[in-house]
Structures are given as structure tokens and as C-alpha cells.
Design an enzyme around this catalytic site. Structure first.
Site, PDB file in Angstrom:
ATOM      1  N   GLY A   1       0.981  -1.207  -0.065  1.00 26.52           N
ATOM      2  CA  GLY A   1       0.029  -0.012  -0.027  1.00 26.52           C
ATOM      3  C   GLY A   1       0.871   1.306   0.052  1.00 26.52           C
TER       4      GLY A   1
ATOM      5  N   GLN B   1       7.391  -3.627   0.004  1.00 27.92           N
ATOM      6  CA  GLN B   1       7.534  -4.300   1.292  1.00 27.92           C
ATOM      7  C   GLN B   1       8.835  -3.553   1.825  1.00 27.92           C
ATOM      8  OE1 GLN B   1       6.426  -6.624  -1.296  1.00 27.92           O
ATOM      9  NE2 GLN B   1       4.660  -5.986  -0.493  1.00 27.92           N
TER      10      GLN B   1
HETATM   11  P1  GDP Z   1       4.959   2.815   1.598  1.00 34.26           P
HETATM   12  O1  GDP Z   1       4.373   1.494   1.717  1.00 34.26           O
HETATM   13  O2  GDP Z   1       6.573   2.505   2.008  1.00 34.26           O
HETATM   14  O3  GDP Z   1       4.830   3.612   0.441  1.00 34.26           O
HETATM   15  O4  GDP Z   1       4.675   3.539   2.797  1.00 34.26           O
HETATM   16  P2  GDP Z   1       2.911   3.647   3.211  1.00 34.26           P
HETATM   17  O5  GDP Z   1       2.202   4.584   2.257  1.00 34.26           O
HETATM   18  O6  GDP Z   1       2.359   2.551   3.462  1.00 34.26           O
HETATM   19  O7  GDP Z   1       3.075   4.402   4.783  1.00 34.26           O
HETATM   20  C1  GDP Z   1       3.812   5.742   4.844  1.00 34.26           C
HETATM   21  C2  GDP Z   1       2.679   6.603   5.511  1.00 34.26           C
HETATM   22  O8  GDP Z   1       3.536   7.618   6.225  1.00 34.26           O
HETATM   23  C3  GDP Z   1       1.821   7.048   4.625  1.00 34.26           C
HETATM   24  O9  GDP Z   1       0.678   7.348   5.364  1.00 34.26           O
HETATM   25  C4  GDP Z   1       2.318   8.587   4.110  1.00 34.26           C
HETATM   26  O10 GDP Z   1       1.380   9.412   3.642  1.00 34.26           O
HETATM   27  C5  GDP Z   1       3.126   8.842   5.650  1.00 34.26           C
HETATM   28  N1  GDP Z   1       3.976   9.729   5.441  1.00 34.26           N
HETATM   29  C6  GDP Z   1       5.043   9.473   4.546  1.00 34.26           C
HETATM   30  N2  GDP Z   1       6.003  10.425   4.568  1.00 34.26           N
HETATM   31  C7  GDP Z   1       5.838  11.090   5.649  1.00 34.26           C
HETATM   32  C8  GDP Z   1       6.417  12.035   6.521  1.00 34.26           C
HETATM   33  O11 GDP Z   1       7.836  12.548   6.299  1.00 34.26           O
HETATM   34  N3  GDP Z   1       5.803  12.442   7.890  1.00 34.26           N
HETATM   35  C9  GDP Z   1       4.667  11.853   8.072  1.00 34.26           C
HETATM   36  N4  GDP Z   1       4.120  12.533   9.081  1.00 34.26           N
HETATM   37  N5  GDP Z   1       4.139  10.957   7.289  1.00 34.26           N
HETATM   38  C10 GDP Z   1       4.648  10.506   6.272  1.00 34.26           C
HETATM   39  P1  IMO Z   2       4.284  -1.826   1.347  1.00 35.22           P
HETATM   40  O1  IMO Z   2       4.966  -2.057  -0.009  1.00 35.22           O
HETATM   41  C1  IMO Z   2       4.372  -3.707   5.671  1.00 35.22           C
HETATM   42  C2  IMO Z   2       3.914  -7.847   5.810  1.00 35.22           C
HETATM   43  C3  IMO Z   2       2.520  -8.500   6.380  1.00 35.22           C
HETATM   44  C4  IMO Z   2       2.878  -9.686   7.024  1.00 35.22           C
HETATM   45  C5  IMO Z   2       3.896 -10.298   5.947  1.00 35.22           C
HETATM   46  C6  IMO Z   2       3.596 -11.192   5.079  1.00 35.22           C
HETATM   47  O2  IMO Z   2       3.280  -1.124   1.742  1.00 35.22           O
HETATM   48  O3  IMO Z   2       5.569  -1.558   2.302  1.00 35.22           O
HETATM   49  P2  IMO Z   2       2.265 -11.237   2.684  1.00 35.22           P
HETATM   50  O4  IMO Z   2       0.805 -10.543   2.675  1.00 35.22           O
HETATM   51  O5  IMO Z   2       3.337 -10.477   1.901  1.00 35.22           O
HETATM   52  O6  IMO Z   2       2.399 -12.818   2.738  1.00 35.22           O
HETATM   53  O7  IMO Z   2       2.464 -10.861   4.415  1.00 35.22           O
HETATM   54  O8  IMO Z   2       4.584  -9.217   5.346  1.00 35.22           O
HETATM   55  N1  IMO Z   2       3.726  -7.167   4.585  1.00 35.22           N
HETATM   56  C7  IMO Z   2       3.669  -5.489   4.773  1.00 35.22           C
HETATM   57  N2  IMO Z   2       4.098  -4.998   5.783  1.00 35.22           N
HETATM   58  N3  IMO Z   2       4.161  -3.099   4.313  1.00 35.22           N
HETATM   59  C8  IMO Z   2       3.807  -3.915   3.150  1.00 35.22           C
HETATM   60  O9  IMO Z   2       4.230  -3.520   1.791  1.00 35.22           O
HETATM   61  C9  IMO Z   2       3.709  -5.245   3.499  1.00 35.22           C
HETATM   62  N4  IMO Z   2       3.474  -6.309   2.638  1.00 35.22           N
HETATM   63  C10 IMO Z   2       3.447  -7.353   3.240  1.00 35.22           C
HETATM   64  O10 IMO Z   2       1.956  -7.621   7.316  1.00 35.22           O
HETATM   65  O11 IMO Z   2       3.480  -9.299   8.267  1.00 35.22           O
HETATM   66 MG    MG Z   3       2.594   0.603   2.345  1.00 32.72          MG
END
Ligand code: GDP
Ligand code: IMO
Ligand code: MG
Length: 423
Positions: free
Chosen positions: A40, A224
Site C-alpha cells: 500500500g 515491502q
Molecule cells: P510505503 O508502503 O513505503 O509507500 O508507505 P505507506 O504509504 O504504507 O506508509 C507511509 C505513511 O506515512 C503514509 O501514510 C504516508 O502518507 C505517510 N508519510 C510519508 N512520509 C511522511 C513524513 O515524512 N511524515 C509523516 N508524518 N507522514 C509521512
Molecule cells: P509496502 O509495500 C508492510 C507484511 C505483512 C505480513 C508479512 C507477509 O506497503 O511497504 P504477505 O501478505 O506479503 O504474505 O504478508 O509481510 N507485509 C507488509 N508490511 N508493508 C508492506 O508493503 C507489506 N507487505 C506485506 O503484514 O507481516
Molecule cells: Mg505501505
């Protein structure tokens, strides 16, 4: 021409989506190399917030081509919804989104197998996202999988039916697991396959080779994080793909000698969603504050993320495995108001003090050894230049650069595209 990589150094959710979106203006092509809708990736700009699961995070830049590489696993049902959610943006998908014919398909029964397997594990469950990731990669390596290119094959029907039938037989082995309304799931799947047929399916490795020859700038986007890598992560509490730099070679067909910059992203603290070891996890007010201020809820599952201090043992390990050349530190703003900041510099284990990530972190009784730094009060979220940073935040950055022996080139101070400071 070379390719740059961007990947997460912790347990995912470091902010990869945000930074890929920020960097896309400097690239011609953004290519996702592994994972699937377990990811995500959140992007925020101009008051919009968007979560992408399968589609690369360069999609909002009309000039960039986005590629879903062969290493990715695609659930056509989720993919269709993602495309529908993007309708208001008027994206020219036929030109700007290419899908590898070699990417594997997630069938509805892969999702059921994921759920059944997790239920059977009981307390020992991985805490998977239940998107069918593990079973799909198992079918890929077991040489039973179905690839995107197969949807146009004359034997598609028989291939698909054979695999679904096999899965339904397998599911019978999970005591107490009931398969409800498989027909509705199949109908939804087959409708989504029809939708998938409208997209441009390509030999993405060939496309990327030609693009390199033509001097195009390519950024590979990981999903991930390194500690969820199938080989180097906290096995078995990992995902089923190679999330580290090597995954970009196998997941896109990019030769190792073509990779130049490796951008490693980390949060100023640590989070983890799902089960598994997490040495610096906090169960106190500091951890609670990180979760609340950092809005630490999974972008895919909505589960609350476990929070803890930054772990330099783990981070150094990830930097080495990936060959990180530049670091990007996210979410420093979340730590504003903390009276102190701790970083783990080594582990106390049963056999002594260790500064290397242990083989069986799952069974080891690990006590983190911390160094303590001073916190800062100031709100960072409106700062637009490094010169505005409070002294103690600068000290934190300098301390980390020193300890990690790698420059921190981007500091992110909020979720928005604009809240990004280049150094
Ligand atoms: P990704 O999976 O690595 O793309 O990260 P996610 O989107 O799952 O999670 C990162 C979360 O932190 C998201 O809700 C972003 O909008 C938020 N985010 C990213 N950079 C920053 C930051 O510098 N500060 C804060 N407060 N939130 C951030
Ligand atoms: P992004 O790209 C955080 C975690 C799951 C679980 C383990 C295995 O957003 O950083 P799976 O469904 O892959 O078999 O789950 O990996 N996991 C993540 N945790 N960010 C992710 O993706 C993840 N994708 C899988 O929570 O512990
Ligand atoms: Mg994510």
C-alpha cells in the site's frame, strides 16, 4: 544508461510511494519489480491522498511510463478497482501503464489458500495481508502458476480451470475451512480478466533494455521492506518475494552492472505490521505517541502498526545487503516533542553483545542496547529548508549519517509531496 533503485530498509511502509512520486519528475520510467497488492503506497499532493497497491507510484506524472514488472504478482480484481479509483485523474493508461506478460496472476483461490494457511497456523500465523501473495509465489516457483500473458492463450480456459480445481482440492485439507460461493469469486475474477485484456501487455525486460539503449532514465520501485525479504528478512515472518536490490534484477530483467544509485528509505523510528520479531518494539507512551502522531495504520489492511525506536543493527544490515548509496529519512516530524530519542546500537543476546543481525532472531532473546539523544520541540512539518531545522534534529541526522556511513539525501517532514527537503 543506468537504472536507479528505491527500496525500503525496514519492515515496509517507510514512505516509498511518497518518495517515488517526488522523484518521478527526474525519470522517464518507473518500474515496480516485486510484491503485489500486499503493498500500500500512499501519495499525497494538492489535497489528494491516494493509495496504490499494484500500480507504480509514478502514475500521476503524465510524462512518465509506469511498468508493472515480471516479478510482481497481480490480482486482476484489485487491479481493476485501482484503475477505477484513478478515473478522476484522466490518466492515459494505454500509453503510460505497461504490464509484463510474465507477471503472475493471483487467483481467488490463492487468496483462500492464504486465509486457510494462516488460520491453520493459529497463534503462529505470519499476519499476512491475506491477498494470496504466498500461495501465488509458491505456484510460480512450483511451476504451476498462470502468467498475465496466458490470458490470450488458446488454452487459457483449461489452464485456469486446472489450477482452480487443484486449489479447491488442496483447500479440503484445511480442516474447518469453508469455501463460500466460489462461483461469485470466479465471476468477479473472470470479469476482471476481461478488463485486464484492454491494457498493454509487453515483454517488459525487452522494453526496458531498449529504453536503456535510448538513454531513458529508469527508477525501479520496490515494495515491502528489506526485513521482509524471503532470504534476508526475519524468516518465516516475511513476505514471499525478494524485496532487496537483487529483486530488481530478477523482477525486471535489469543486469546488476546497470544499477547505479540505490536509494534506501527508512523512518526516523521503526514500525512493523503483522507478526514476527521486532527487538526495539515499544509498549509504552513513546510507542503509543509514534503510532498516534504518525498515523501508523496499514495502508492495505488498516491494521495498527507496531512502533519502536530506530534499530541501527537492522538498518546497517539492510544497507549492506542492498548496497545503498543514498538514504532518505521519513517522518522525523513525528518525533517532535519527544524529550529523548533512543537508537539501538547493538543487541544483548544469550551469547553476548552482538552488532550483527542474528540468524534466528525469532528465537533469540534479544535485549536492545540503546544510545540516547536529545529530542526537539519544534514542529518540522512547515519547514522548507534544512537551515530551519532545530539543532537537535540536525544532531540526530548527523549521528545517523555517521553511524550508517551513508549520506541522508532527503529528509521528509510530512506526508505531502511538498514536505520534502533535499540535502
Ligand atoms: P510505503 O508502503 O513505503 O509507500 O508507505 P505507506 O504509504 O504504507 O506508509 C507511509 C505513511 O506515512 C503514509 O501514510 C504516508 O502518507 C505517510 N508519510 C510519508 N512520509 C511522511 C513524513 O515524512 N511524515 C509523516 N508524518 N507522514 C509521512
Ligand atoms: P509496502 O509495500 C508492510 C507484511 C505483512 C505480513 C508479512 C507477509 O506497503 O511497504 P504477505 O501478505 O506479503 O504474505 O504478508 O509481510 N507485509 C507488509 N508490511 N508493508 C508492506 O508493503 C507489506 N507487505 C506485506 O503484514 O507481516
Ligand atoms: Mg505501505
Amino acid at each position: 544508461m543506468t537504472v536507479d533503485l528505491l527500496l525500503g530498509l525496514q519492515w515496509g511502509d517507510e514512505g516509498k510511494g511518497k518518495i517515488v512520486d517526488v522523484l518521478t519528475s527526474s525519470y522517464d520510467i518507473i518500474a515496480r519489480f516485486q510484491g503485489g497488492p500486499n503493498a500500500g503506497h500512499t501519495l499525497e499532493f494538492e489535497g489528494n491522498k491516494h493509495v496504490l497497491h499494484t500500480i507504480p507510484s509514478g502514475i500521476f506524472h503524465p510524462e512518465a511510463v509506469n511498468i508493472i514488472g515480471n516479478g510482481v504478482v497481480i490480482d486482476p480484481v484489485i487491479f481493476k478497482k485501482e484503475i477505477e479509483n484513478l478515473a478522476p485523474y484522466g490518466i492515459n493508461f494505454s500509453e503510460k501503464l505497461l504490464i509484463s506478460k510474465k507477471a503472475h496472476l493471483i487467483l481467488p483461490t490463492h487468496r483462500l489458500l492464504d486465509a486457510a494457511s494462516e488460520a491453520a497456523k493459529g497463534k503462529a500465523k505470519i499476519g499476512s495481508t491475506l491477498k494470496g501473495i504466498g500461495p501465488t509465489y509458491m505456484d510460480k516457483t512450483g511451476r504451476n502458476g498462470i502468467r498475465v500473458g496466458d490470458i490470450f492463450a488458446p488454452n487459457w480456459d483449461s489452464k485456469y480451470k486446472k489450477l482452480i480445481t487443484k486449489h479447491l482440492e488442496l483447500l479440503k485439507n484445511f480442516e474447518g475451512f469453508e469455501v463460500n460461493d466460489i462461483y461469485a469469486l470466479e465471476e468477479e475474477f473472470l470479469t476482471s480478466i476481461k478488463a485486464l485484456k484492454k491494457f498493454k501487455l509487453v515483454d517488459s525486460e525487452n522494453y526496458l533494455h531498449q529504453a536503456q539503449k535510448a538513454g531513458k532514465k529508469i527508477l525501479a520501485e520496490g515494495a515491502q521492506g528489506s526485513l521482509l525479504d524471503i532470504d534476508f528478512g526475519t524468516y518465516p515472518f516475511v513476505t514471499s518475494s525478494t524485496t532487496t536490490a537483487a529483486g530488481a534484477c530478477t523482477g525486471l530483467g535489469i543486469a546488476p552492472n546497470k544499477i547505479k544509485e540505490v536509494y534506501g528509505i527508512f523512518k526516523a523510528y521503526t514500525t512493523r505490521v503483522g507478526s514476527g520479531p521486532f527487538p526495539t518494539e515499544l509498549f509504552d507512551d513513546y510507542g503509543e505517541t509514534m503510532g498516534r502522531v504518525g498515523n501508523e495504520f496499514g495502508a492495505t489492511t488498516g491494521r495498527s502498526r507496531r512502533c519502536g525506536w530506530l534499530d541501527l543493527v537492522a538498518l546497517k544490515y539492510a544497507i549492506k545487503i542492498n548496497g545503498v548509496t543514498q538514504l532518505m529519512m521519513m517522518k522525523g516530524d513525528v518525533l517532535s516533542g519527544f524529550d529523548k530519542i533512543k537508537v539501538c546500537t547493538a543487541y544483548q543476546t544469550a551469547t553476548g553483545i552482538q552488532d550483527y543481525f542474528p540468524f534466528d532472531i525469532t528465537d533469540e532473546q534479544i535485549k536492545p542496547i540503546y544510545e540516547e539523544l536529545a529530542g526537539w520541540e519544534e514542529d518540522l512539518t512547515k519547514m522548507t529548508a534544512e537551515t530551519e531545522f532545530p539543532q537537535n534534529f540536525i544532531r540526530y541526522i548527523n549521528y545517523l549519517e555517521n553511524a550508517l556511513e551513508t549520506p541522508i539525501k532527503i529528509v521528509s517532514v510530512g506526508p505531502d509531496r511538498a514536505q520534502t527537503i533535499h540535502r
